[in-house]
Design an enzyme around this catalytic site. Structure first.
Site, PDB file in Angstrom:
ATOM      1  N   ASP A  28       1.628 -25.880  15.975  1.00 12.48           N
ATOM      2  CA  ASP A  28       2.387 -26.944  15.350  1.00 12.48           C
ATOM      3  C   ASP A  28       3.872 -26.605  15.490  1.00 12.48           C
ATOM      4  OD1 ASP A  28       3.005 -29.211  13.987  1.00 12.48           O
ATOM      5  OD2 ASP A  28       2.402 -28.471  12.013  1.00 12.48           O
ATOM      6  N   ASP A  43       0.002 -24.817   9.111  1.00  9.86           N
ATOM      7  CA  ASP A  43       0.276 -24.455   7.725  1.00  9.86           C
ATOM      8  C   ASP A  43      -0.028 -25.570   6.738  1.00  9.86           C
ATOM      9  OD1 ASP A  43       2.277 -26.165   8.469  1.00  9.86           O
ATOM     10  OD2 ASP A  43       3.941 -24.948   7.707  1.00  9.86           O
ATOM     11  N   THR A  83       6.438 -27.560  13.140  1.00 11.52           N
ATOM     12  CA  THR A  83       6.951 -27.173  11.842  1.00 11.52           C
ATOM     13  C   THR A  83       6.171 -25.984  11.296  1.00 11.52           C
ATOM     14  OG1 THR A  83       7.516 -29.480  11.414  1.00 11.52           O
ATOM     15  CG2 THR A  83       7.494 -27.988   9.524  1.00 11.52           C
TER      16      THR A  83
END
Length: 807
Positions: free
Chosen positions: A307, A540, A309
């Site tokens: 990912d 996350d 971010t």
């Protein structure tokens, strides 16, 4: 008292009463789940104790103990040690993760009995009146009653990093966080009914990480079980015919010796030890290994999905620079920008500016806070102009050169805001008529400083990287370029086909994807796996949880959502993506070294099978007592394998673990078994006692295991010497290329073996008697076997490729 659905209860400003809270707690309408981050302690114990391996050795151990020969039952210790290793490691990982969850347990402001109070988020009940402020996590689903500029970061659910404004009557969901404003709402869905928990429901189910090593060992054990089922009656029958006159104890001991040799007990133990010590080593580097095989799994990975971010970026924007427009002084612009950013209630943009631009210390007289609806903020200062910062499309009048420059910068992935000034002193949130554009301020997402080196490492190792984000594809591509990825043309996931074959084709040629939904992330993993890839997924947010669960290896950030950490095999406790090369290196070391030692153990199994069948065909006693094989296993397999399994090994992963060890180990074991039988027959014909005197002179006294003539020990002694020679050469072959520590290790093991034949106490314990001529004869037979092992090794290109690379 009002019922949960009573409209009066749901709208009153004083919130629930203490009695109403207690009533909802009694009904189970609480914001907590009966979930666990991993298996229960009982499940952990059962999974590590009730195994085929333990059943086989456990049954043999009981049989040997019944005879009273404790010395021949030493192999039973491995039962306890192997199970304990698996139990302790999984329990420690579970406890550490649970402790992390406890330390990070959130709290929530609720209105009860007319007063605002702070309670653990898990104590929120249905219909609670919840107050949200900047920085709060939204604990449950509901509908806003009041909103004072409330804006939520929904990246945890959607992957989109831009804040989303919410007004009265808007639905809000758990798993989001407040980045601006305040508001109140009633919790309508709590616990398992909340959106964030419904998404994670599938992800919470425990699944065991696939391990090629453990799968191969389990396959071996399955086949060995059938081999034992056939070999056991054969060896009992043959030993009854050969040593039955010495008593049933000798039949059991000799039979158990053969069958114990068929079980690669040390291989399972060494695999567990290697995984355990790798997990401990990685924990010191802030990597929590929740399942032992995960370190091996990452070494097999050939595609890493990351990912943007939280992985490539730290999740915060950073000030990049300010470009004055024509006719404006840069120093004055920096003063105005610094004064504007010197705001105790600064939003994310102003916070990033304040970290890089010094404040001139002007006295602020008026503040117009940022609002997503109007997309600008402003401040008035005593003795100075009013300064404004906001979206260029709002502060500029129509197209022009400035708008063209803004679009050019935005296309590169930057976030662009316009700094303007006015002579008016604002009192309301209305743009002044004399607005003068002064400068373009550019911001970028803060890239992790270690991201480039980590991605370079994966590229060097032949591991593909796919950047999969819910954010704008242009922004994602810009970040990917900043960390050195060959981006190509980014793809907006909203345009992707649902057909898996078509999706596989796009994934094969594309590196960067934006606007990806949680369901699409999961579909990406499935498509890559269907194409034959071993996939690792990092993330996350809750939106990553299902993809992490279905990936071959899931990697969660330590500051990520609890649901994400619960399903991941690896948790990066400090959130540093740069730890992944360490994990990869540990996995390669485990795979390479376990493959080395697997050959040792499987060769012993093949040797035992050959010896059992030969003893049955030739109607002779099985050449060894269990204690003999314990000695051979310890000095040529167990102890050296322990060190070899922990040594450095940097070779890349090669598929075909089971095939390679079978090609070498089976042939080497057959050679060893034939050499043993030859040595035993040769020693029996020239040493020991005559066959017609064997029963009278070599009868074993039940329980004490003493014999009346040490000459009875000589055939077994000769066979053991031969076996040691052949297996030491197998060890030498598999330890290549040599290093000083390997030479010292093998030398020490040879020394221990010699002591077993020369120290009186050890010689008596092992029932050894070795006249010099017997020693030379047995060594000669062993040398022939060693030469044949060397020949097998030199003609096996697959084994050489796996073991003869620099390490």
């Amino acid at each position: 008292m009002s019922s949960p659905g009573d409209k009066t209860t749901l709208t009153r400003p004083q919130g629930l009463t203490t009695a109403e809270v207690a009533e909802r707690v009694a009904r189970g309408e609480v914001n907590r789940l009966a979930e666990r981050t991993s298996r229960s302690i009982g499940e952990i114990v059962r999974a590590n104790v009730l195994t085929r391996f333990n059943a086989i050795l456990g049954a043999l151990f009981v049989l040997v103990m019944v005879t009273g020969s404790v010395a021949d039952g030493l192999f039973g210790i491995i039962l306890v040690v192997n199970s304990a290793i698996g139990i302790v490691q999984e329990y420690l990982a579970k406890r550490k993760l649970d402790r992390l969850a406890l330390l990070n347990a959130p709290t929530t402001r609720v209105v009860r009995d007319g007063a605002v109070t702070v309670v653990p988020t898990t104590d929120v009940v249905k219909d609670d009146l919840i107050e949200l402020r900047t920085g709060d996590e939204v604990p449950a689903d509901g509908t806003l009653l009041t909103s004072a500029g409330l804006e939520l970061n929904e990246a945890n659910l959607t992957g989109e990093s831009d804040p989303v404004p919410h007004g009265e009557g808007d639905a809000i969901m758990s798993g989001t966080s407040v980045v601006a404003g305040a508001g109140r709402y009633h919790a309508s869905q709590v616990g398992a009914e909340a959106y964030v928990n419904r998404i994670a429901a599938d992800a919470r189910k425990f699944t065991r990480t696939r391990s090629e090593i453990q799968d191969s060992i389990n396959t071996l054990l399955k086949y060995i079980t059938w081999v034992i089922a056939v070999a056991l009656p054969i060896t009992i029958w043959s030993q009854w015919n050969t040593v039955g006159e010495q008593g049933w104890q000798q039949v059991v001991i000799r039979s158990a010796a053969g069958v114990v040799g068929l079980v690669p007990e040390g291989l399972v133990l060494l695999t567990s030890v290697a995984f355990l010590l790798s997990a401990v080593q990685l924990t010191r580097r802030n990597v929590l290994v929740q399942q032992l095989p995960a370190v091996e799994g990452l070494a097999r990975v050939d595609v890493v999905c990351i990912d943007k971010t939280g992985t490539l970026t730290v999740g915060e924007i950073a000030f990049e620079g300010v470009t004055p427009l024509e006719g404006h002084d840069e120093d004055e612009i920096r003063c105005g920008l610094g004064a504007l950013a010197d705001d105790p209630n600064a939003n994310g943009t102003l916070t990033a500016v304040a970290a890089a631009v010094e404040s001139p210390g002007w006295s602020r007289t008026q503040t117009i806070p940022f609002n997503s609806a109007r997309k600008w903020s402003a401040a008035c200062f005593e003795g100075h102009d009013t300064w404004l910062l906001g979206a260029p499309e709002v502060l500029l009048d129509g197209p022009g050169p400035i708008r063209d420059e803004v679009e050019r910068l935005a296309d590169s992935g930057r976030r662009v805001v316009l700094l303007a000034r006015s002579a008016e002193q604002l009192t309301e949130a209305v743009l002044p008529g004399d607005l003068v554009p002064c400068a373009l301020v550019t911001l970028t997402e803060q890239v992790r400083p270690d991201a480039r080196a980590t991605l370079d490492f994966f590229r060097e190792q032949g591991v593909q990287v796919k950047v999969i984000s819910g954010d704008n594809p242009v922004t994602v591509a810009a970040v990917a370029r900043a960390v050195g990825l060959d981006v190509g043309e980014p793809v907006d996931a909203r345009t992707l086909p649902d057909d898996q074959d078509a999706l596989r084709e796009v994934l094969g040629r594309t590196t960067v994807f934006g606007r990806v939904t949680p369901e699409q992330k999961r579909a990406f993993v499935h498509a890559l796996q269907a194409d034959g890839h071993v996939v690792a997924m990092t993330g996350d947010g809750v939106n990553d949880a299902l993809a992490l669960k279905d990936a071959d290896i899931g990697v969660a950030m330590g500051n990520g959502a609890q649901a994400t950490k619960a399903v991941a095999e690896l948790v990066l406790l400090d959130g540093r993506f740069s730890h992944l090369p360490d994990v990869l290196a540990e996995g390669r070391r485990v795979i390479g070294n376990v493959e080395r030692v697997a050959n040792l153990f499987l060769a012993k199994n093949a040797m035992s099978l050959v010896a059992i069948l030969a003893a049955a065909v030739l109607t002779v006693p099985f050449p060894f007592l269990p204690r003999h094989l314990t000695l051979v296993s310890a000095v040529t397999i167990g102890i050296p394998a322990f060190f070899l399994a922990l040594g450095p090994n940097k070779r890349r992963y090669l598929p075909g673990f089971l095939g390679r060890i079978l090609r070498f180990a089976v042939l080497a074991g057959v050679i060893a078994g034939l050499a043993v039988i030859a040595s035993y027959l040769l020693a029996g014909s020239t040493y020991g006692v005559p066959e017609d005197e064997f029963v009278s002179r070599c009868t074993v006294e039940a329980g004490t295991k003493t014999v009346s003539d040490v000459a009875c020990w000589q055939p077994g002694t000769g066979a053991t010497i031969t076996l040691l020679v052949v297996f030491f050469w197998i060890l030498i072959v598999l330890a290549r290329p040599f290093r000083p520590w390997k030479v010292a290790l093998i030398g020490a093991m040879v020394g221990l073996a010699v002591l077993a034949f020369t120290v009186p106490v050890a010689r008596t314990f092992f029932n050894f008697d070795a006249p010099a001529p017997l020693v030379w004869q047995s060594l000669a037979v062993g040398a022939v076997g060693a030469a044949l092992v060397e020949l097998v090794y030199r003609t096996s290109s697959a084994v050489k490729a796996a073991h003869h690379l620099p390490d």
